[in-house]
Each structure stands twice: as C-alpha cells, then as structure tokens.
Design an enzyme around this catalytic site. Structure first.
Site, PDB file in Angstrom:
ATOM      1  CD  GLU A  15      -2.035  -2.140   1.329  1.00 13.67           C
ATOM      2  OE1 GLU A  15      -0.930  -2.533   1.717  1.00 13.67           O
ATOM      3  OE2 GLU A  15      -2.988  -2.883   1.084  1.00 13.67           O
ATOM      4  CG  HIS A  26     -10.992  -6.589   7.656  1.00 18.08           C
ATOM      5  ND1 HIS A  26     -10.118  -7.420   8.278  1.00 18.08           N
ATOM      6  CD2 HIS A  26     -10.675  -6.619   6.347  1.00 18.08           C
ATOM      7  CE1 HIS A  26      -9.299  -7.948   7.384  1.00 18.08           C
ATOM      8  NE2 HIS A  26      -9.616  -7.477   6.206  1.00 18.08           N
TER       9      HIS A  26
END
Lengths: 407, 426
Positions: free
Chosen positions: A143, A212
């Site tokens: 990322e 998450h």
C-alpha cells in the site's frame, strides 16, 4: 420566481430548494438564465450558481426530481419519469469511474485486485478488459509504495485513483498520504499538483473484526492539503466520485462496506456534485441532525419514530468531512437551535468532535442547548454481533438523544 | 552491451581495493580471492593501500566479464570533461558556501551537505534530458544544481526567500522544480522512491496508453544506504521490475546513516545484490570516480529508455562532512575520512584531464572563477530577495482553493479577502 416553477430544471439539489422556501428572506437566490445552458451539461448549485461542464448534448429540460433520502420519507412518484436508471451503489461508483475514464485517458485506477478480479467489492468490475491492464493496474500488496506511486504519477500528469481494498489498509499508506499527498503542493511552492483520489470501503460491517472495521476519517482529518468526502447513496456516490476525479486537489473518498448494495434511481444525464457541499436529506424545524455515511440511514430510521412522536427533525448529510459546509449547517442551526451529531467515528478526536468545535465557534449564539454528539464507542470493534451492535450508534439511541435535546 | 543479472561469487567484495587500481571494465566479478583490506566502515583496522592509483588503458579482464569497447581510449571528450568538472565544482563550492551561510545565520534548520559525493550526481544527472525526472532525498542541493535549477533559486530557497524555487516553502530538504523535473526533495528516507516509481509509471503509461511512442523519459531515484533497509525500497524494486518501469535506482552508499554504520545496520551489506533478487541487474561502481559512474549510468539509462526495465546501481561514495551541519561527526574514523579525501572525485577528474591533455590548469581555474562568480551572485540575489509575504501562507495549500470549503456566509472561504492576506483562520 419561486422554487416550484423551477422544479423541472432542478437537479436533485431540489430538496434543498424545498427547504429554501422555508428560509428567511435573508437568503436571496439569484437565478441565472438557464438558457445559457443550452447544449451544455449544467449543474445547478445549491445556491443557484450554475457550473457548466462539458458539452453533453441537448439538455433534457424535464429532469425528474430525485430523492436523495432512501429510508424515511415517502417515495415521491409524481415526478418520476421514464428517464433515469436504477442501480446499486457500487454500480453507481463504477459508472462514475467509467465515465471519467472514457472522458480523460489520463485517469487510471491503481489498487489490489482492481483489474482481473474486478475489485473486492466489484467497483471496478469490467474495467480492466475495457481499458487494459495498465489503466486498471493490479498491484502487489504494498500500500505505501503504490499509493506513493500514485502520487508520483499524479505529479507527472496522470490522474490516478488509488483503491484501498479496505480503508484500514490505507493506514499502511499513511506516510505517503500525509507527507506527500497533503504536503507536496505546498512544499513545492505550488509547482506540482496532486489530483489523486484515494478511495475504499471502510466503516463497521457485519462482524468483520476489529481491523476490518475501522473508520479512518478521524485519523486523516488533520492532514492539511487534502479533502475528504463520504458518500451514502448511489446518487451522491457517482456524483462525488466524478467530482473527486475532476478535482485538482487530493481527495479521500470514504465508502461504507454495508452501503454497497443500496439501490436507487439516478439520472441518465451526466452530473457532478460539489465536493464541499452538504446534502439536505429531510428538512425540519425542531432539531438539526448532522450525519454522514451509514449513520444517515440509522438517523432516517430514527426519524420515522420521531415523526410519529411529533418531532420534526432536520437531517443533513454533511458529505464533506473536510472541509465542513458551514453554510448549510449554519443555516440549519440558525433555524432549529439544536444540534445532534450522529457519526460512526470514535468519540475521541472524531469528525463529530471537530464539527462540535466548528459549530460552537461559529454559531454559538444560535444554540439553545449544548451540542450532542453520538459516536461509536472508543473500542476496537468486537467480533460478536451483539457487542458490535452496541459499539455503533443505533436508532433507539438517536431517538432518546433527540427527546433529551428537545426537552 | 547490456547488463544481465549475473551470478556473483559468494566471497565478500574487496570494496576498497577494487576500483582504484583496476582498469575500467564492466566486470561484475569484483572479487579478488585474497584481499588484505577490510571493508571500510567496519570496526576492523584499515590496512593502507599499496600504491596510489593511476588510470591505465583497459587491460584484459577476467573471462566472464564484459568489456566496454571504445573507439578511443578516452572516456570523455574535452567539452564533456570540462562540463563534468564545472558541474562538480559547482556542487562542491555551493555546499561550502551553504556551510558558510549557515554559520553566519542566513539559513536554519537541517542542512545536509553533499561534499564528496559529487561524482554520483554529476555522473548520472548530466546524462539526462530536461524531461527526465530526478527524485532525491534531503541531501538534494547538488541534485537540483546538476539537474539545472539555477544556483540563485536554490540559494534563495535555502535562505527562505520568496524567490526560492519553492517560494521559500520547502527549504533545504524539499527542493522541487517543475521546469527541470526535479520531483523533490523528501525529508523521510525512502519516501521519494515510490514517487519516482510513479513518475516512471507515467512515462510507461504515456508510451503505452496515451500512444506517445517517443516518450522515453527516464526517472532516477537517489537514496542512501540506510534507505536500503526500508520497506518502501523493496516494495518499489519489486514493482519496477515487475512492470519494467524506466527507472534507475541509484544508491549513494556513503557507509553511514547519521551515526549508524552500514555494516551495523544491514545483514548483507552488498546492496547491489538486492537487484538480482528482484529480477533486475545490480551493479556496484566506484562512486568517487565520475567517469566510472558515468559509464555505468549511460548503460543503465539507455536500458531504461529501451524499455528493458530498471537497474539498481550501488555507488560506493563518501560524504566529507557530517550528516548535517548539526552533526559533530565524531563517530567516523579519521583514517577512513583521510582515505576517502584522498579519493576526492574532483581531484581525480582533474588528474584525468591533465594526464590525457584534455585541459590545462588555466581552463580549470577559469571554470572555478566562473563558479565563484555565480555563487557570489546567488548569495547576493538571495540576500536581496524579499521574505515571503503573509499572503503567501494559505496560497498553495490546495491546488484548487475551493478545498478550504464554504464558510458560514455561503461563500467559498477562498473568496474571503482575509485569505489572500493570509490572516484568515482556516
């Protein structure tokens, strides 16, 4: 000129104009001639300025007035016409993305599994076969590096959209987002602009576990130089996606995992929304409820109950998390004198905290009661369904809060 | 000739003895089986070198190496040689001037000087076109100068004046130039490498998606030995090799990351080895020798232009000064420093030019005088330049100032006159 005669010409900002007639005369709207729009795609701003965009062909004069609120208010079928098409939120995002990619060949998507897999939430499905592997780039799991790569590409002329498979993963890219996204335009003395869009699904889902289920809006909000928007309906999802792509500023677009399957009818014509404006969901008199993303639906659900109990809440979806639309918010505060903020962020340092500060600073004289802020608990989202439910604000709590506020 | 990811012998490189006495050849086998010297930067004692080096014409190298075929014996023409000399002198004198100005209180904060490493900057950047991009770190003054940013603008930027290349908003560690495609100037190490990868991605994108078939722009990413232990480095090596991006990763291995010796921080100190691990050639070159660097750079850049992908070039170099002007530089062994100042790249080039009759003393002196004048002018310009006005404070936060949002009165905040004055509260 009153709002009614303009109805055929109004875009779904129309609901704002409904409220406009309820405002005091201090709000004067200057309506420019709409004939200036012939042949052009126009967006009628909420303050009646018209932004003309690219030439999209003859302007359809009879646009249905679309509803932006999905839950509590009655479906207005009187204005629905044959135009418009129904789709789900993730399809709306994809439509916006596709239109922008067709319009400008410099627009590209960078992210994990965006290409061949079509995106983990199917937002980019079908785009890689259409535009090629380089325009819809499947990245390795890195990322920080691919967000930085997007920034470098933006500096050198492209317009990338970086997708975080889950917003939480963008924590790994925080270095690049904070240091480079936000700062490079400034530290380069304005020489380089970074027209990048960072987007991804976040928020508390259904038992996805703590990592998450993160809400990063509060983490990113202090970064100078970026804009943050949160979409909540298919209509504003598409509009904000397009606006974010066209913006010269770096924009973080927050989507919510649980909202991807919302269905709504959106216009066939092209439209772009304003990144800095809030959305009036339900005009009212008694209390201003400010919310965004998924909590909008909890609020509207609570609103049903509240209406039955005789309250008239005004619900505003702030949409623009940074910067705040203090005009829409201010007008509402001046009318109702009571504010309730409902958000999914954590309490500490959240969007609600900033919003409370901003409203207190600017509109303190108009408040009859202290601002109430309902946020998620400062807790890593538990896995168990019941615990997860209690972490996030529920409609019952909103009803109680409004009752307390309106005592 | 092209680089290949050749296999390397397992024995450690005798980095000290290799390049000085060996002729210039693209041998990837830098090993000599028995070497008496130890790797500099370690705690072991340094054994003095046998003879001072002298440049010889290329002699036959080990069979597995690839020799550079040259038309003449010389590596540069007279003009090129003088250009390189001028660029290195500019870098050296500029940095010395920076130190002088810093101690006179004209600039503040962190200033990282490049003395000793000029060969890397000159060797690589002078081969680039204007459209090629350079990404650097906080030690970026000389990269900016080599790329073409006028000394005046760099000096003003260091003084924090409005006429600086970044309007005084960047400072020593954030040099940017859109005109010369210098993409920064980054304070955090490793932060610029993904940006460089992005610039290379744009080049590839323009060629393949936008069909600009003549777009062969190359990006150079400069960074140090400390960065090579950072995740961003590895992530970008992977992506660049995967997509064959037109980028050259240039490691300026000066053996020290502030006070951390490269050996103490790295499990395998031979950084060039990390290239083949990702599928790209890894090359080690003597970074104190501008001509050697230039030869390696030529091939690496051409490789990138041809679309064959990235190269990792490790330049063994040394900084004569401390990490920054605030660094007392007490940790490094004086013997080590002396050894490397004996390998000063400027002295080495001078020697080459004299020995090969490419230039005489006067020509070099006149170059030095010219640079002195340029710097005098730069300092004067910076001194006389105005400080940034308050109105500049909020100007470049957003490319589109609508990003400041809508104020309580309904107008965009950027329309508020206080914004242009810089006194508005955001």
């Amino acid at each position: 000129m009153n709002a009614k005669s303009l109805r055929p010409f109004l875009r779904p900002m129309a609901t704002l104009f409904q409220a406009a007639t309820a405002f005091s005369a201090s709000n004067k709207f200057h309506f420019p001639s709409l004939s200036a729009c012939n042949g052009q795609m126009c967006v009628l701003r909420s303050d009646a300025r018209i932004n003309q965009f690219l030439n999209m062909g003859p302007h359809k004069s009879l646009t249905q007035r679309l509803l932006t609120n999905a839950v509590a208010t009655k479906e207005d079928t009187s204005a629905s016409s044959k135009t418009g098409h129904e789709l789900l939120l993730f399809e709306a995002l994809r439509e916006g993305l596709e239109e922008e990619m067709e319009r400008d060949p410099r627009v590209c998507v960078i992210g994990e599994d965006v290409g061949h897999y079509g995106g983990s939430y199917k937002v980019t499905k079908g785009l890689a076969p259409k535009f090629g592997d380089l325009r819809v780039l499947d990245t390795p799991i890195a990322e920080n590096a691919f967000t930085g790569m997007g920034i470098g590409a933006a500096m050198t002329g492209l317009r990338p959209i970086v997708e975080g498979m889950n917003m939480g993963f963008l924590l790994l890219a925080f270095n690049q987002i904070s240091n480079n996204c936000g700062m490079l335009h400034y530290t380069s003395g304005g020489q380089f602009k970074i027209p990048i869009v960072v987007r991804g699904p976040g928020g508390v889902g259904r038992q996805l576990g703590a990592e998450h289920s993160q809400r990063l809006e509060s983490y990113f909000q202090s970064i100078p130089g970026i804009q943050m928007v949160a979409c909540s309906t298919p209509y504003n999802a598409k509009g904000l996606m397009k606006a974010a792509i066209r913006s010269e500023n770096p924009v973080i677009l927050f989507e919510h995992v649980l909202l991807y399957n919302l269905k709504e009818k959106i216009p066939d014509e092209e439209y772009v929304l304003s990144l800095e404006e809030a959305e009036m969901v339900r005009p009212g008199e008694h209390v201003t409820i400010l919310t965004y993303s998924r909590m909008r639906y909890h609020v509207m659900q609570a609103a049903k109950t509240l209406v039955n109990k005789g309250y008239d809440p005004e619900v505003i979806d702030i949409r623009s998390l940074k910067p705040f639309d203090l005009y829409t918010i201010g007008n509402s505060v001046k009318k109702t004198h009571r504010v309730l903020i409902v958000e999914e962020c954590m309490r500490t340092g959240g969007i609600g905290a900033s919003l409370t500060a901003a409203i207190t600073e600017n509109f303190n004289d108009y408040l009859d009661a202290p601002i109430m802020c309902l946020s998620s608990q400062d807790v890593p989202t538990p896995y168990a369904g019941t615990l997860e439910e209690w972490t996030v604000v529920q409609p019952a709590q909103i009803v109680t809060a409004v009752e307390k506020l309106c005592q | 000739m092209s680089f290949t990811a050749t296999k390397f012998p397992p024995s450690p490189l005798p980095l000290t003895s290799r390049s000085n006495d060996k002729p210039l050849s693209f041998s990837f086998h830098h090993s000599k089986p028995n070497h008496s010297s130890s790797f500099l930067g370690s705690t072991r004692r340094l054994t003095p070198l046998a003879t001072p080096h002298a440049r010889r014409t290329p002699s036959p190298s080990p069979p597995s190496a690839v020799l550079l075929q040259q038309a003449s014996n010389l590596l540069v023409t007279k003009e090129e040689g003088l250009e390189l000399y001028e660029d290195m002198i500019l870098g050296r004198f500029f940095e010395d001037k920076c130190a002088e100005m810093y101690y006179r209180g004209k600039m503040f904060g962190f200033v990282h000087l490049y003395n000793g490493q000029e060969a890397v900057s000159t060797g690589f950047i002078r081969l680039l076109k204007k459209e090629d991009s350079v990404v650097s770190t906080y030690r970026d003054h000389v990269h900016a100068l080599s790329k073409g940013v006028p000394a005046r603008e760099v000096m003003s930027e260091l003084f924090g004046k409005a006429t600086g290349c970044c309007r005084g908003q960047g400072g020593s560690m954030h040099m940017f130039s859109k005109e010369h495609n210098l993409l920064g100037g980054f304070a955090f190490i490793g932060e610029g490498i993904p940006v460089a990868t992005g610039a290379a991605f744009t080049s590839k994108y323009r060629r393949e998606v936008l069909n600009e078939s003549d777009c062969d722009h190359v990006t150079l990413a400069f960074f140090g030995d400390g960065t090579c232990n950072n995740g961003q480095f590895f992530e970008c090596l992977n992506m660049a090799a995967l997509w064959k991006l037109p980028i050259v990763f240039v490691v300026e291995n000066n053996l020290w990351a502030i006070g951390m010796s490269h050996l103490r921080a790295t499990s395998d100190p031979q950084i060039w080895k990390k290239g083949p691990a990702f599928g790209m050639p890894g090359v080690h070159v003597d970074g104190m020798d501008v001509l050697k660097v230039r030869e390696v750079a030529k091939e690496a850049i051409q490789r990138a232009r041809r679309g064959e992908g990235p190269t990792l070039v490790e330049c063994e170099t040394y900084r004569f000064r401390g990490h920054s002007l605030a660094d007392p530089d007490e940790l490094r062994d004086p013997v080590e420093k002396e050894h490397y100042s004996g390998r000063d790249p400027i002295t080495a080039l001078k020697k080459y030019l004299f020995e090969n009759s490419l230039a005489n003393e006067q020509e070099l002196k006149s170059i030095e005088k010219k640079i002195d004048e340029i710097l005098e002018d730069a300092v004067e310009f910076a001194d006389k330049s105005p400080l940034p006005h308050r109105s500049q404070l909020l100007e470049n936060v957003f490319a589109d100032p609508k990003g400041f949002g809508i104020g309580p009165d309904g107008r965009y905040r950027c329309e508020d006159p206080k914004f242009t004055e810089g006194t508005a509260h955001v």
